[in-house]
Design a protein around this motif. Structure first.
Motif, PDB file in Angstrom:
ATOM      1  N   LEU A 213       7.001   8.921   4.417  1.00  0.00           N
ATOM      2  CA  LEU A 213       5.579   9.013   4.110  1.00  0.00           C
ATOM      3  C   LEU A 213       5.267  10.002   2.995  1.00  0.00           C
ATOM      4  O   LEU A 213       4.275   9.864   2.307  1.00  0.00           O
ATOM      5  N   LYS A 214       6.105  11.018   2.839  1.00  0.00           N
ATOM      6  CA  LYS A 214       5.734  12.102   1.940  1.00  0.00           C
ATOM      7  C   LYS A 214       6.658  12.210   0.720  1.00  0.00           C
ATOM      8  O   LYS A 214       6.192  12.374  -0.392  1.00  0.00           O
ATOM      9  N   ASP A 215       7.948  12.133   0.971  1.00  0.00           N
ATOM     10  CA  ASP A 215       8.912  12.459  -0.085  1.00  0.00           C
ATOM     11  C   ASP A 215       9.426  11.238  -0.827  1.00  0.00           C
ATOM     12  O   ASP A 215      10.519  11.256  -1.382  1.00  0.00           O
ATOM     13  N   VAL A 216       8.686  10.173  -0.811  1.00  0.00           N
ATOM     14  CA  VAL A 216       9.199   8.957  -1.445  1.00  0.00           C
ATOM     15  C   VAL A 216       8.074   8.258  -2.204  1.00  0.00           C
ATOM     16  O   VAL A 216       6.912   8.310  -1.784  1.00  0.00           O
ATOM     17  N   TYR A 217       8.435   7.664  -3.334  1.00  0.00           N
ATOM     18  CA  TYR A 217       7.488   6.815  -4.049  1.00  0.00           C
ATOM     19  C   TYR A 217       7.808   5.391  -3.624  1.00  0.00           C
ATOM     20  O   TYR A 217       8.926   4.902  -3.837  1.00  0.00           O
ATOM     21  N   GLY A 218       6.888   4.742  -2.981  1.00  0.00           N
ATOM     22  CA  GLY A 218       7.142   3.381  -2.528  1.00  0.00           C
ATOM     23  C   GLY A 218       7.613   3.346  -1.090  1.00  0.00           C
ATOM     24  O   GLY A 218       7.206   4.186  -0.274  1.00  0.00           O
ATOM     25  N   VAL A 219       8.512   2.441  -0.809  1.00  0.00           N
ATOM     26  CA  VAL A 219       8.856   2.155   0.579  1.00  0.00           C
ATOM     27  C   VAL A 219      10.358   2.245   0.841  1.00  0.00           C
ATOM     28  O   VAL A 219      10.794   2.943   1.751  1.00  0.00           O
ATOM     29  N   TYR A 220      11.138   1.547   0.035  1.00  0.00           N
ATOM     30  CA  TYR A 220      12.561   1.416   0.365  1.00  0.00           C
ATOM     31  C   TYR A 220      13.401   2.428  -0.411  1.00  0.00           C
ATOM     32  O   TYR A 220      13.500   2.379  -1.639  1.00  0.00           O
ATOM     33  N   GLN A 221      14.013   3.330   0.373  1.00  0.00           N
ATOM     34  CA  GLN A 221      14.820   4.378  -0.241  1.00  0.00           C
ATOM     35  C   GLN A 221      16.184   3.842  -0.637  1.00  0.00           C
ATOM     36  O   GLN A 221      16.733   2.981   0.045  1.00  0.00           O
ATOM     37  N   CYS A 222      16.725   4.416  -1.714  1.00  0.00           N
ATOM     38  CA  CYS A 222      18.091   4.072  -2.092  1.00  0.00           C
ATOM     39  C   CYS A 222      19.029   4.637  -1.026  1.00  0.00           C
ATOM     40  O   CYS A 222      18.798   5.752  -0.529  1.00  0.00           O
ATOM     41  N   GLU A 223      20.046   3.865  -0.677  1.00  0.00           N
ATOM     42  CA  GLU A 223      20.939   4.267   0.413  1.00  0.00           C
ATOM     43  C   GLU A 223      21.657   5.574   0.095  1.00  0.00           C
ATOM     44  O   GLU A 223      22.059   5.822  -1.035  1.00  0.00           O
ATOM     45  N   ASN A 224      21.847   6.377   1.133  1.00  0.00           N
ATOM     46  CA  ASN A 224      22.604   7.638   1.075  1.00  0.00           C
ATOM     47  C   ASN A 224      22.061   8.632   0.049  1.00  0.00           C
ATOM     48  O   ASN A 224      22.825   9.423  -0.501  1.00  0.00           O
ATOM     49  N   GLN A 225      20.806   8.562  -0.244  1.00  0.00           N
ATOM     50  CA  GLN A 225      20.227   9.522  -1.194  1.00  0.00           C
ATOM     51  C   GLN A 225      19.265  10.455  -0.465  1.00  0.00           C
ATOM     52  O   GLN A 225      18.491  10.014   0.381  1.00  0.00           O
ATOM     53  N   LYS A 226      19.366  11.741  -0.819  1.00  0.00           N
ATOM     54  CA  LYS A 226      18.462  12.720  -0.217  1.00  0.00           C
ATOM     55  C   LYS A 226      17.383  13.078  -1.233  1.00  0.00           C
ATOM     56  O   LYS A 226      17.442  12.655  -2.385  1.00  0.00           O
ATOM     57  N   LYS A 227      16.447  13.904  -0.773  1.00  0.00           N
ATOM     58  CA  LYS A 227      15.405  14.380  -1.682  1.00  0.00           C
ATOM     59  C   LYS A 227      16.067  15.169  -2.810  1.00  0.00           C
ATOM     60  O   LYS A 227      16.932  16.010  -2.546  1.00  0.00           O
ATOM     61  N   GLN A 228      15.712  14.907  -4.029  1.00  0.00           N
ATOM     62  CA  GLN A 228      16.393  15.530  -5.162  1.00  0.00           C
ATOM     63  C   GLN A 228      15.465  15.599  -6.381  1.00  0.00           C
ATOM     64  O   GLN A 228      14.395  14.991  -6.385  1.00  0.00           O
ATOM     65  N   THR A 229      15.931  16.332  -7.375  1.00  0.00           N
ATOM     66  CA  THR A 229      15.151  16.424  -8.604  1.00  0.00           C
ATOM     67  C   THR A 229      15.419  15.191  -9.462  1.00  0.00           C
ATOM     68  O   THR A 229      16.572  14.842  -9.713  1.00  0.00           O
ATOM     69  N   ILE A 230      14.351  14.553  -9.879  1.00  0.00           N
ATOM     70  CA  ILE A 230      14.468  13.415 -10.792  1.00  0.00           C
ATOM     71  C   ILE A 230      13.777  13.831 -12.081  1.00  0.00           C
ATOM     72  O   ILE A 230      12.608  14.240 -12.055  1.00  0.00           O
ATOM     73  N   ARG A 231      14.519  13.787 -13.182  1.00  0.00           N
ATOM     74  CA  ARG A 231      13.979  14.281 -14.460  1.00  0.00           C
ATOM     75  C   ARG A 231      13.948  13.139 -15.463  1.00  0.00           C
ATOM     76  O   ARG A 231      14.951  12.431 -15.624  1.00  0.00           O
ATOM     77  N   ILE A 232      12.803  12.962 -16.077  1.00  0.00           N
ATOM     78  CA  ILE A 232      12.690  11.876 -17.066  1.00  0.00           C
ATOM     79  C   ILE A 232      12.121  12.421 -18.382  1.00  0.00           C
ATOM     80  O   ILE A 232      11.474  13.474 -18.402  1.00  0.00           O
ATOM     81  N   GLN A 233      12.404  11.677 -19.454  1.00  0.00           N
ATOM     82  CA  GLN A 233      11.722  11.925 -20.725  1.00  0.00           C
ATOM     83  C   GLN A 233      10.789  10.748 -20.959  1.00  0.00           C
ATOM     84  O   GLN A 233      11.197   9.594 -20.768  1.00  0.00           O
ATOM     85  N   ALA A 234       9.554  11.040 -21.305  1.00  0.00           N
ATOM     86  CA  ALA A 234       8.591   9.956 -21.522  1.00  0.00           C
ATOM     87  C   ALA A 234       7.970  10.106 -22.900  1.00  0.00           C
ATOM     88  O   ALA A 234       7.733  11.232 -23.364  1.00  0.00           O
ATOM     89  N   ASN A 235       7.709   8.981 -23.558  1.00  0.00           N
ATOM     90  CA  ASN A 235       7.033   9.086 -24.859  1.00  0.00           C
ATOM     91  C   ASN A 235       5.561   9.431 -24.644  1.00  0.00           C
ATOM     92  O   ASN A 235       5.088   9.507 -23.500  1.00  0.00           O
ATOM     93  N   SER A 236       4.847   9.635 -25.721  1.00  0.00           N
ATOM     94  CA  SER A 236       3.475  10.173 -25.580  1.00  0.00           C
ATOM     95  C   SER A 236       2.564   9.211 -24.825  1.00  0.00           C
ATOM     96  O   SER A 236       1.738   9.638 -24.009  1.00  0.00           O
ATOM     97  N   MET A 237       2.743   7.901 -25.059  1.00  0.00           N
ATOM     98  CA  MET A 237       1.863   6.938 -24.382  1.00  0.00           C
ATOM     99  C   MET A 237       2.061   7.008 -22.864  1.00  0.00           C
ATOM    100  O   MET A 237       1.108   7.146 -22.101  1.00  0.00           O
ATOM    101  N   VAL A 238       3.324   6.943 -22.432  1.00  0.00           N
ATOM    102  CA  VAL A 238       3.599   6.978 -20.987  1.00  0.00           C
ATOM    103  C   VAL A 238       3.218   8.331 -20.410  1.00  0.00           C
ATOM    104  O   VAL A 238       2.708   8.418 -19.289  1.00  0.00           O
ATOM    105  N   THR A 239       3.454   9.395 -21.193  1.00  0.00           N
ATOM    106  CA  THR A 239       3.066  10.726 -20.716  1.00  0.00           C
ATOM    107  C   THR A 239       1.574  10.762 -20.397  1.00  0.00           C
ATOM    108  O   THR A 239       1.156  11.301 -19.366  1.00  0.00           O
ATOM    109  N   ASN A 240       0.783  10.175 -21.295  1.00  0.00           N
ATOM    110  CA  ASN A 240      -0.672  10.158 -21.049  1.00  0.00           C
ATOM    111  C   ASN A 240      -1.004   9.446 -19.740  1.00  0.00           C
ATOM    112  O   ASN A 240      -1.826   9.916 -18.951  1.00  0.00           O
ATOM    113  N   TYR A 241      -0.342   8.301 -19.519  1.00  0.00           N
ATOM    114  CA  TYR A 241      -0.564   7.563 -18.258  1.00  0.00           C
ATOM    115  C   TYR A 241      -0.175   8.408 -17.045  1.00  0.00           C
ATOM    116  O   TYR A 241      -0.894   8.488 -16.060  1.00  0.00           O
ATOM    117  N   LEU A 242       1.029   9.006 -17.135  1.00  0.00           N
ATOM    118  CA  LEU A 242       1.536   9.743 -15.973  1.00  0.00           C
ATOM    119  C   LEU A 242       0.714  11.000 -15.700  1.00  0.00           C
ATOM    120  O   LEU A 242       0.575  11.420 -14.554  1.00  0.00           O
TER     121      LEU A 242
END
Lengths: 325, 144
Positions: free
Chosen positions: A239-268
């Motif tokens: 309910l809290k630590d996930v985006y969406g519903v189905y978690q990837c198998e055997n994965q724990k809560k972790q840091t996810i780091r992305i680079q986004a261009n300016s357009m996507v950055t504005n959306y996010l």
């Protein structure tokens, strides 16, 4: 004036009994009986006396009900036969608030929740349209996703009850991936909506852990007389630590780091994906580096993929490979 | 005042049986005072064109092996009664269905689930039979 639902039902019952021309004027016993039928328990004499006193008070405290007690016959009656509790209006502020709320509900469409809710709201909306319909304002102000009724929504009321009253449920589940049926007992805690689809989260006896099930894949849920199992510590995973519903198998809560261009950055920045979203740096061209603290999910990967070259996953490496595949 | 029934509505999930098919699978058996419900799940087969078809024989019954008493099927939900057939559209379709029988007694039982294959012309013998299904009360769940 704030009144609770039971008190309101009592006032209505008293009013209806006083206006009933087919019965003789009611005494205290008759009023208690009328209220008992409305609220399903027997109110005390003192309660009814207080109710009558409040109903007699002038607005905003009361309802200016012209109730007279006839000492000779020991009965209650209205001195003004045309008086009705139904004609008591809400104040302008109340009406405006209700109108706005009803507009939102009307726009969302009641069909996406439960049949019971839909039925009840249908009645309210009909009354609203009759009372407040303004032909000059027939244009819909809010448009939301309108989704047709789909399989499994007929279980919503039962599962809602199971969650709120903590009743285990026997369910038959069909797995789209394994292409087979299974039956388990779920101890349901929460109904979750994601992208217009409904899921039930709870402890599954068959899996011996908290799981999430799509309502569209459930058949014939049956409430059970059985002790309820709570596995609270794992609920956050769904309910809290996930985006969406189905978690990837055997994965724990972790840091996810992305680079986004300016357009996507504005959306996010306008619509953060998750409360853990942090924009670490922004370049002079508006590109950014963003982090999340999440359990990776298939929905998150699908979302990142949908942005194509506008997003690049930096961390974790396995997700980077998965998305670049 | 009507006397409150002491009949317990019992549910067996995935009841154990000695011999029977894997497809359809018996998912759940519910014994109520007025009827017995058997829930089954079927996944269409790869070997048939567009997944083939299913139906249930009208004389399907449950048999208590101790007494030999037959409990007749009274209705079906989600599957047509033969000779009508439900034709799948693909090899990946599935169908959940429930069969309702005369009520079983509220006690430990071992039953057969028998779908006769002789009375309906064109039946190919692939009937849904399950033998020695164990319904022990202590393994049952109780309906709310």
């Amino acid at each position: 004036m704030g009144i609770n639902r039971n008190a309101y039902l009592r006032y209505k019952a008293i009013d209806m009994r006083l206006r009933n021309r087919y019965c003789s004027a009611p005494d205290m016993g008759d009023l208690i009986e009328a209220c008992r039928a409305a609220i399903e328990y027997r109110p005390s004499i003192e309660t009814i006396q207080k109710d009558i006193k409040l109903m007699r008070e002038q607005p905003p405290k009361g309802f200016a009900a012209p109730i007279k007690f006839c000492r000779r016959k020991l009965v209650y009656e209205y001195t003004d036969p045309s008086y009705s509790f139904d004609t008591i209006g809400l104040n302008d502020e109340d009406i405006e608030g209700i109108k706005k709320a009803l507009e939102v509900i009307n726009s969302i469409g009641t069909s996406r929740v439960s049949q019971q809710f839909s039925h009840s709201m249908g009645k309210v909306l009909s009354a609203y349209n009759e009372e407040f319909n303004d032909p000059s304002k027939n244009r819909k102000i809010i448009q939301t996703d309108q989704i047709p009724l789909y399989r499994g929504m007929d279980h919503f009321d039962l599962l809602f009850r199971a969650c709120s009253e903590e009743i285990p449920v026997s369910v038959i589940h069909y797995s789209y991936t394994k292409m087979r049926f299974n039956v388990t007992v779920i101890h349901p805690r929460t109904l979750k909506e994601f992208e217009n689809r409904w899921y039930i989260v709870g402890f599954s006896e068959d899996h011996e852990s908290t799981r999430i099930f799509g309502l569209d894949r459930l058949y014939d849920p049956v409430l059970l007389k059985k002790a309820f199992i709570k596995e609270l510590e794992n609920e956050d995973l769904f309910l809290k630590d996930v985006y969406g519903v189905y978690q990837c198998e055997n994965q724990k809560k972790q840091t996810i780091r992305i680079q986004a261009n300016s357009m996507v950055t504005n959306y996010l920045m306008a619509y953060p994906l998750h409360p853990s979203q942090k924009v670490l740096k922004r370049t002079e061209y508006g590109n950014s580096e963003i982090t999340y603290q999440l359990i990776p999910s298939y929905e998150l990967i699908r979302l990142f993929r949908s942005y194509g070259n506008d997003i690049k996953v930096i961390e974790p490496q396995w997700m980077q490979k998965e998305i670049n595949q | 005042m009507a006397k409150k029934s002491i009949f317990k509505k019992l549910i067996w999930q995935k009841p154990a049986f000695q011999k029977g098919r894997k497809n359809p699978s018996i998912l759940r058996i519910t014994v109520r005072e007025n009827e017995t419900q058997v829930d089954l799940g079927y996944s269409s087969f790869n070997i048939y064109i567009k997944g083939g078809w299913i139906r249930i024989h009208p004389d399907t019954y449950l048999e208590d092996i101790e007494t030999g008493i037959h409990y007749k099927m009274t209705r079906a939900d989600g599957i047509p009664i033969a000779p009508t057939q439900l034709h799948f559209k693909t090899k990946t379709d599935w169908q959940y269905f429930s069969l309702f029988f005369e009520p079983l007694p509220n006690k430990d039982l071992i039953i057969h689930f028998i779908e006769p294959n002789t009375l309906v012309p064109s039946d190919n013998g692939e009937n849904f039979d399950f033998y020695h299904i164990k319904l022990n009360i202590e393994d049952a769940l109780e309906e709310y």
